[in-house]
Design an enzyme around this catalytic site. Structure first.
Site, PDB file in Angstrom:
ATOM      1  N   LYS A 181       1.001  -1.049  -0.074  1.00 53.92           N
ATOM      2  CA  LYS A 181      -0.024   0.064  -0.110  1.00 53.92           C
ATOM      3  C   LYS A 181       0.972   1.264   0.018  1.00 53.92           C
ATOM      4  CE  LYS A 181      -1.539   2.983   2.561  1.00 53.92           C
ATOM      5  NZ  LYS A 181      -1.356   4.188   1.570  1.00 53.92           N
ATOM      6  N   GLU A 257      10.106   1.267  10.530  1.00 55.49           N
ATOM      7  CA  GLU A 257      11.123   2.392  10.292  1.00 55.49           C
ATOM      8  C   GLU A 257      10.169   3.538  10.495  1.00 55.49           C
ATOM      9  OE1 GLU A 257      13.995   1.867   9.467  1.00 55.49           O
ATOM     10  OE2 GLU A 257      14.125  -0.194   9.003  1.00 55.49           O
ATOM     11  N   CYS A 291      13.276  10.910   7.124  1.00 52.03           N
ATOM     12  CA  CYS A 291      13.450  10.596   8.625  1.00 52.03           C
ATOM     13  C   CYS A 291      14.971  10.940   9.202  1.00 52.03           C
ATOM     14  CB  CYS A 291      13.095   9.169   8.739  1.00 52.03           C
ATOM     15  SG  CYS A 291      13.738   8.276   7.483  1.00 52.03           S
ATOM     16  N   GLU A 388       9.671  16.520  14.817  1.00 51.05           N
ATOM     17  CA  GLU A 388      10.285  16.367  13.435  1.00 51.05           C
ATOM     18  C   GLU A 388       9.912  17.391  12.726  1.00 51.05           C
ATOM     19  OE1 GLU A 388       9.032  12.544  11.729  1.00 51.05           O
ATOM     20  OE2 GLU A 388      10.884  12.263  10.776  1.00 51.05           O
TER      21      GLU A 388
HETATM   22  P1  NAP Z   1       2.539   8.538   7.767  1.00 51.59           P
HETATM   23  O1  NAP Z   1       1.317   9.675   7.672  1.00 51.59           O
HETATM   24  O2  NAP Z   1       2.587   7.670   8.850  1.00 51.59           O
HETATM   25  O3  NAP Z   1       2.041   7.406   6.214  1.00 51.59           O
HETATM   26  C1  NAP Z   1       2.924   6.616   6.001  1.00 51.59           C
HETATM   27  C2  NAP Z   1       1.833   5.384   5.241  1.00 51.59           C
HETATM   28  O4  NAP Z   1       1.146   5.036   6.168  1.00 51.59           O
HETATM   29  C3  NAP Z   1       0.951   6.042   4.115  1.00 51.59           C
HETATM   30  O5  NAP Z   1       1.021   4.868   3.105  1.00 51.59           O
HETATM   31  C4  NAP Z   1      -0.301   6.261   4.772  1.00 51.59           C
HETATM   32  O6  NAP Z   1      -1.474   5.931   4.050  1.00 51.59           O
HETATM   33  C5  NAP Z   1      -0.203   4.939   5.706  1.00 51.59           C
HETATM   34  N1  NAP Z   1      -1.395   4.955   6.789  1.00 51.59           N
HETATM   35  C6  NAP Z   1      -1.630   5.947   7.355  1.00 51.59           C
HETATM   36  N2  NAP Z   1      -2.553   5.621   8.510  1.00 51.59           N
HETATM   37  C7  NAP Z   1      -2.497   4.420   8.371  1.00 51.59           C
HETATM   38  C8  NAP Z   1      -3.298   3.269   9.056  1.00 51.59           C
HETATM   39  N3  NAP Z   1      -4.165   3.615   9.963  1.00 51.59           N
HETATM   40  N4  NAP Z   1      -3.203   1.997   8.927  1.00 51.59           N
HETATM   41  C9  NAP Z   1      -2.210   1.556   7.523  1.00 51.59           C
HETATM   42  N5  NAP Z   1      -1.677   2.644   7.145  1.00 51.59           N
HETATM   43  C10 NAP Z   1      -1.705   3.770   7.437  1.00 51.59           C
HETATM   44  O7  NAP Z   1       3.661   9.025   7.214  1.00 51.59           O
HETATM   45  P2  NAP Z   1       4.137   9.991   5.997  1.00 51.59           P
HETATM   46  O8  NAP Z   1       3.609  11.603   6.474  1.00 51.59           O
HETATM   47  O9  NAP Z   1       3.628   9.532   4.625  1.00 51.59           O
HETATM   48  O10 NAP Z   1       5.773  10.061   6.050  1.00 51.59           O
HETATM   49  C11 NAP Z   1       6.504  10.776   6.858  1.00 51.59           C
HETATM   50  C12 NAP Z   1       6.986  10.043   7.919  1.00 51.59           C
HETATM   51  O11 NAP Z   1       7.697   8.740   7.806  1.00 51.59           O
HETATM   52  C13 NAP Z   1       7.989  10.830   8.893  1.00 51.59           C
HETATM   53  O12 NAP Z   1       7.516  10.648  10.251  1.00 51.59           O
HETATM   54  C14 NAP Z   1       9.186  10.152   8.423  1.00 51.59           C
HETATM   55  O13 NAP Z   1      10.110  10.270   9.589  1.00 51.59           O
HETATM   56  C15 NAP Z   1       8.863   8.676   8.331  1.00 51.59           C
HETATM   57  N6  NAP Z   1       9.685   7.819   7.529  1.00 51.59           N
HETATM   58  C16 NAP Z   1      10.800   7.050   8.185  1.00 51.59           C
HETATM   59  C17 NAP Z   1      11.635   6.436   7.342  1.00 51.59           C
HETATM   60  C18 NAP Z   1      12.484   5.434   8.209  1.00 51.59           C
HETATM   61  O14 NAP Z   1      13.152   4.817   7.519  1.00 51.59           O
HETATM   62  N7  NAP Z   1      12.702   5.331   9.297  1.00 51.59           N
HETATM   63  C19 NAP Z   1      11.742   6.708   6.051  1.00 51.59           C
HETATM   64  C20 NAP Z   1      10.788   7.815   5.426  1.00 51.59           C
HETATM   65  C21 NAP Z   1       9.924   8.345   6.338  1.00 51.59           C
HETATM   66  P3  NAP Z   1      -1.903   7.355   3.172  1.00 51.59           P
HETATM   67  O15 NAP Z   1      -0.830   7.875   2.295  1.00 51.59           O
HETATM   68  O16 NAP Z   1      -3.106   7.247   2.614  1.00 51.59           O
HETATM   69  O17 NAP Z   1      -2.040   8.474   4.402  1.00 51.59           O
END
Ligand code: NAP
Length: 485
Positions: A181, A257, A291, A388
Site C-alpha cells: 500500500k 521504520e 526521517c 520532526e
Molecule cells: P504516515 O502518515 O505515517 O503515512 C505513511 C503510510 O502509512 C502511508 O502510506 C499512509 O497512507 C499509511 N497510513 C496512514 N494511516 C494508516 C493506518 N491507520 N493504517 C495503515 N496505514 C496507514 O507518514 P508520512 O507522513 O507519509 O511519512 C512521513 C513519516 O515517515 C515521517 O515521520 C518520517 O520520519 C517517516 N519515515 C521514516 C523512514 C525510516 O526509514 N525510518 C523513512 C521515510 C519516512 P496515506 O498516504 O493514505 O495516508
C-alpha cells in the site's frame, strides 16, 4: 518517454494476481502536483475488499514462489536493477512530478533505490542455515532458513521508490509474496515499479498493489487475516504504533521504520567548512523531508557564529522552484499542511527567542513552497527541537562541553540517525558509543547505504533494512535436532 508516459493509463490501477484492475466499486482518486496543486492523473481507490483480493493473490502465489530456485529470484532482481537504472531519467521525472523533489534529487533516490535490487540479487543466492556439533558431542544441530510468508508493506510519500525497494528487494530474495500500500500522495512511482517488475518476469501474484485513500480500513482488514505473516512499515511513529497494536492479534513479524529527530553535532575541533558541506546534505536532502534529516544542530559555542554564518549563506543561495525546472535546488513540500506545520514551528521558535539568519517567510503564489531557513539562539526546548520538522529549516543551539552535547543529543524520544563532526579519534569513539541512535555519521552528512543496516531504536522503531541484516527480517529459522548415533 518522460514522466507520466512511463505509466500508461491501464497501469494506473490496482495490481492483483498479475492483473491490472479497477477497484471493485470503480472509485478513483486524484494525484496532485505539489508545485502548483493541479491534478496530474487519477488512480484506482481500493476498498478493504480489494485489499483482501490482493492478499488472496499473495497467499495463492506463496508456495510456488517459495519453491523457486534462489538463482531465479536473484536474476529477476538483477534484471529489475538493470531496467530501473536504464530508465532512471523517466522514473526520476515521474517521481519529481508527484512528490515535488528536483529531478536531480529523484535520480539520487533512483540510484539508491535500485541498489537494493542489486544487493538483494546478490544475497538471494547466499541464504543458508548452519550445521554444528552439539557442545556435549553426539547430536548435530542443523538450521534451515525459510521465507516468512505473505507480507504487507506500507510506504510513505517522501521516498516513493526507495522505501519500496528496501522492502521488495529482500522479500523477493527470500521468497516472500507481498501486498503493497503506497502513500496516497505518491502512488505513481510504485505502480510504475510494479509494472517494471512484471515486465522483467516476476510471477503473477508475488507483488500486489493497492492504491487507496482508505489506509486505515485497508490496513485493518489485511492485518487481521491470519494468513498474513509479516508487516513492514515506513512512516510516522503515530501510525507505526497503530500497526504494532494491530499486529498483536496475529503475532506478525514486524519491522518499523519510523520518525527521527537527528542531532547534528559540531565539536570545537571540527573542520567547520566540512561540517557546513555535510549540513547541506543532512538538512537539504529531500528538502528536509527525510526521517534521517538533521533536525537539531548542536554546535560548540566557540565555532557557532562561523558555522551559522556559512550555513546561512549556503542555504540563502539555494533556488526554490518546480522540481522539473533547470537550475532549481529545492522543490515544494508535499502539501499545504506540511507548509503550515513548518511555518508554525518557525513562528514558535522565534517566539521562544530564536533569530532568523535566512528564510523564514513563505512567499505568495501557487504550490507548497517553504524557503531554506536557518535559525540561531533557538531555545533547546522549543517545539522545533522536539518534533520532526520535515522541512528545510536548520535550528542551531550551542553547547559548552562534550558531556552536554551527548546528553542533549540523546534527549529525544527518537533514535534513528545522528551526525557528528570532530577530528579527534578518541572523541569519535566515545561519542559514537554514547549516542542512542541506530545510525551515526562521522564527518559525513550522508549515511544511507544499501549495504548497511538502516534502522532505529526507541520511537524510531525496530528492524533493519539493507545490508546482511535486511534479509533476516524475511526469513524464519527452523532448528533440526539430529542424533548422530
Ligand atoms: P504516515 O502518515 O505515517 O503515512 C505513511 C503510510 O502509512 C502511508 O502510506 C499512509 O497512507 C499509511 N497510513 C496512514 N494511516 C494508516 C493506518 N491507520 N493504517 C495503515 N496505514 C496507514 O507518514 P508520512 O507522513 O507519509 O511519512 C512521513 C513519516 O515517515 C515521517 O515521520 C518520517 O520520519 C517517516 N519515515 C521514516 C523512514 C525510516 O526509514 N525510518 C523513512 C521515510 C519516512 P496515506 O498516504 O493514505 O495516508
Amino acid at each position: 518517454m518522460t514522466g507520466l508516459d512511463l505509466l500508461p493509463p491501464d497501469r494506473r490501477q490496482l495490481l492483483i494476481g498479475g492483473s491490472w484492475q479497477e477497484a471493485a466499486g470503480g472509485e478513483r482518486f486524484d494525484v496532485v502536483d505539489p508545485a502548483d496543486g493541479s491534478v496530474l492523473t487519477t488512480v484506482a481507490d481500493a476498498s478493504a475488499g480489494d485489499a483482501m483480493d490482493a492478499l488472496d493473490a499473495a497467499v495463492a502465489a506463496q508456495a510456488d514462489w517459495a519453491g523457486t530456485a534462489p538463482r531465479e529470484r536473484s536474476e529477476i532482481l538483477r534484471r529489475a536493477f538493470e531496467r530501473l537504472t536504464a530508465q532512471a531519467d523517466d522514473f526520476a521525472e515521474l517521481m519529481s512530478l508527484e512528490m515535488g523533489k528536483t529531478v536531480a534529487e529523484a535520480k539520487g533516490e533512483l540510484t539508491y533505490g535500485a541498489e537494493f535490487f542489486r544487493w538483494y540479487a546478490e544475497e538471494a543466492v547466499r541464504i543458508h542455515g548452519r550445521w554444528m556439533q552439539a557442545p556435549a558431542g553426539g547430536s548435530r544441530l542443523l538450521t534451515i532458513k525459510k521465507p516468512v510468508g505473505p507480507c504487507f508493506f506500507v510506504t510513505p510519500w517522501n521516498f516513493p521508490l526507495a522505501m519500496g525497494t528496501r522492502k521488495i528487494g529482500p522479500a523477493i530474495a527470500a521468497g516472500c509474496t507481498m501486498v503493497i500500500k503506497p502513500a496516497a500522495q505518491t502512488p505513481l512511482t510504485m505502480l510504475a515499479l510494479a509494472g517494471l517488475l512484471a515486465d522483467v518476469g516476476l510471477p503473477d501474484g508475488v507483488l500486489n498493489i493497492v492504491t487507496t485513500t482508505a489506509a486505515g480500513e485497508v490496513g485493518e482488514a489485511v492485518m487481521s487475516d491470519d494468513r498474513l505473516r509479516k508487516v513492514s512499515f515506513t512512516g510516522s511513529t503515530g501510525v507505526g504504533r497503530v500497526l504494532v497494536r494491530q499486529s498483536a492479534d496475529q503475532l506478525l513479524r514486524v519491522s518499523m521504520e519510523l520518525g527521527g529527530n537527528a542531532p547534528f553535532v559540531v565539536f570545537e575541533d571540527a573542520d567547520v567548512d566540512a561540517a557546513v558541506d555535510g549540513a547541506m546534505i543532512a538538512k537539504m536532502r529531500n528538502m528536509g523531508e527525510a526521517c534521517t534529516s538533521a533536525n537539531r544542530f548542536l554546535v560548540h559555542a566557540s565555532v557557532a557564529s562561523e558555522f551559522a554564518e556559512k550555513l546561512g549563506a549556503r542555504m540563502g543561495a539555494l533556488t526554490v522552484g518546480r522540481g522539473q525546472d533547470e537550475g532549481v535546488d529545492v522543490g515544494p513540500l508535499i502539501d499545504e499542511k506540511a507548509v503550515e506545520s513548518v511555518s508554525q514551528l518557525v513562528t514558535d521558535a522565534i517566539h521562544d527567542g530564536a533569530t532568523v539568519v535566512t528564510g523564514g517567510t513563505v512567499s505568495e503564489g501557487p504550490g507548497y513552497f517553504y524557503p531554506p531557513t536557518v535559525l540561531v539562539d533557538v531555545h533547546p526546548e522549543s517545539a522545533i527541537n522536539v518534533e520532526e520538522i520535515f522541512g528545510p529549516v536548520a535550528p542551531i543551539t550551542t553547547f559548552e562541553s562534550e558531556d552536554e552535547a551527548i546528553r542533549r543529543a540523546n534527549d529525544t524520544d527518537y533514535g534513528l540517525a545522528s551526525y557528528v563532526y570532530t577530528r579527534d579519534l578518541a572523541r569519535t569513539i566515545r561519542v559514537a558509543e554514547s549516542l542512542d541512535f541506530g545510525m551515526v555519521g562521522i564527518n559525513t552528512g550522508l549515511i544511507s547505504n544499501p549495504a548497511a543496516p538502516f534502522g532505529g531504536m526507541k520511537a524510531s522503531g525496530f528492524g533493519r533494512e539493507g545490508g546482511f541484516e535486511g534479509i533476516e527480517e524475511y526469513l524464519e529459522t527452523t532448528y533440526v535436532a539430529l542424533p548422530a548415533d
